[in-house]
Design an enzyme around this catalytic site. Sequence first.
Site, mmCIF file in Angstrom:
data_model
loop_
_atom_site.group_PDB
_atom_site.id
_atom_site.type_symbol
_atom_site.label_atom_id
_atom_site.label_comp_id
_atom_site.label_asym_id
_atom_site.label_seq_id
_atom_site.Cartn_x
_atom_site.Cartn_y
_atom_site.Cartn_z
ATOM 1 N N LYS A 13 30.732 24.509 44.123
ATOM 2 C CA LYS A 13 29.836 25.043 43.095
ATOM 3 C C LYS A 13 30.662 25.858 42.101
ATOM 4 O O LYS A 13 31.557 26.622 42.505
ATOM 5 C CB LYS A 13 28.772 25.929 43.751
ATOM 6 N N SER A 66 19.148 29.326 46.963
ATOM 7 C CA SER A 66 19.879 28.333 46.168
ATOM 8 C C SER A 66 20.736 27.344 46.938
ATOM 9 O O SER A 66 21.283 26.417 46.340
ATOM 10 C CB SER A 66 20.764 29.023 45.147
ATOM 11 N N SER A 72 19.813 27.064 42.694
ATOM 12 C CA SER A 72 20.757 26.859 41.634
ATOM 13 C C SER A 72 21.919 25.930 41.975
ATOM 14 O O SER A 72 22.575 25.409 41.064
ATOM 15 C CB SER A 72 21.321 28.213 41.193
HETATM 16 N N1 GLN Z 1 16.062 30.625 42.403
HETATM 17 C C1 GLN Z 1 16.410 31.981 42.740
HETATM 18 C C2 GLN Z 1 16.758 32.733 41.485
HETATM 19 O O1 GLN Z 1 16.595 32.184 40.474
HETATM 20 C C3 GLN Z 1 17.521 32.002 43.713
HETATM 21 C C4 GLN Z 1 18.811 31.763 43.078
HETATM 22 C C5 GLN Z 1 19.930 31.756 44.049
HETATM 23 O O2 GLN Z 1 19.709 31.737 45.267
HETATM 24 N N2 GLN Z 1 21.136 31.844 43.521
HETATM 25 O O3 GLN Z 1 17.167 33.848 41.522
#
Ligand code: GLN
Length: 447
Positions: free
Chosen positions: A48, A147, A123
Amino acid sequence: MIRREEPRIGAFLRVTEAEARAQAEAADHRLAAGDGAGPLTGIPVAVKDVLSVEGVETTAGSRILAGYRPPYDATAVARLRAAGAVFVGMTNCDEFAMGSSTESSGYHLTRNPHDPSRVPGGSSGGSAAAVAAGEAVLALGTDTGGSIRQPAAFCGVVGVKPTYGRVSRHGLIAFASSLDQVGPFASSVSDAALVLQAMSGLDPKDATSADRPVDLLGELELGVEGLRLGVPREYFQVEGMESGVRAAVDSALLLLERQGAELVEVSLPHTDYGLAAYYIIAPAECSSNLARFDAVRYGARDESARTLLETYLRTRRAGFGTEVRRRVMLGTYALSAGYYDAYYLKAQKVRTLIAQDFERAFEHCDAIVSATAPSVAFPIGAKVDDPVAMYLNDVLTLGGNLAGLPGVSVPCGTSEGLPVGLQVLAPQWADATALRVARAYEAARDA
Ligand code: GLN
């Protein structure tokens, strides 16, 4: 595979073909010589875009870091390198890991390999899609509110968010430091466990990494006979829970019961407040973490500015996307004098209540099972104009981050022809238990 699939999927921001070939050749030599081979020798791993890879452009999916090449490896990357991994490229993600669909990447969209008109989740959507499409055998992601687990569920692969402190965050471009954890994506629970085993453990460069024994493989094949699995009432009643998802998870629970697990109903009474607390705490921490992107130290810079202040303002305005700006503003507001007690402090108190909910639940069970996300992968564009609808997708995962717990998402059937994820949460440091339950389910599912 990458060449064939990328035009359709767009999982990668950068494919590092030359580096990968050199690493693969070195792996061949090591294998041929029969010495020095590690557990991951020659295995292609996608990373990532938030994890520093020495000499490879790493941008956190943001324009503001365009051109930035870290001079060192993140610890998680360094440990996989030492175990023989071959790094094939940097995967797409929501900018600074803020999002649930990978649509807020500063670069391009990633499509779900099961249905290219839908999102891969986020994400870490690029990492999940890369593994699902066979573009990489393994991938790394990060999980701040879900995420890793949510995109794993949407793409039909295994994703693991370890206990907070299990994997070093050194070299991870921070979003919300008290919530962020690095973890693996794989096609099977045992592959995921192998990667996690290789990158876990104390790191003097991250003061929150823990000096705890790391045995993630020993319990893997023990099955669920005699284990008590908690079914949290509230997690089956959340807003937006699709009936097809519920049905897939219900059959998974039955299968676990047939393998000898005892299902017990548990309660997580503060579930409804989790989302609100998370969306104060995560933006508060990000507003502080992202202050370092000042056009002086990293990445892009607006050269047209005449004063220092103008340099900051112009670079940040051009470099950050809408979602990042929204969160920096929210977080700055929540931390400002006069509002700190009303928002930030209150959210921290709710965080404690949520952690206590889990502690009480784990008095009655060894692990907690639920859906990973209330829905299957949604169509591209469906939630981009409605941030709250997007945030609601994390309602079943972010509790685990607030409480620092380990969690696994393992594919459990389909709804409307799209993958559904079963989430297994375990007490802090019981990562091995979460993996064991997920593995037992996977084995029964495939039998
Ligand atoms: N979707 C969540 C956010 O937008 C989690 C993001 C993540 O785990 N990096 O914060």
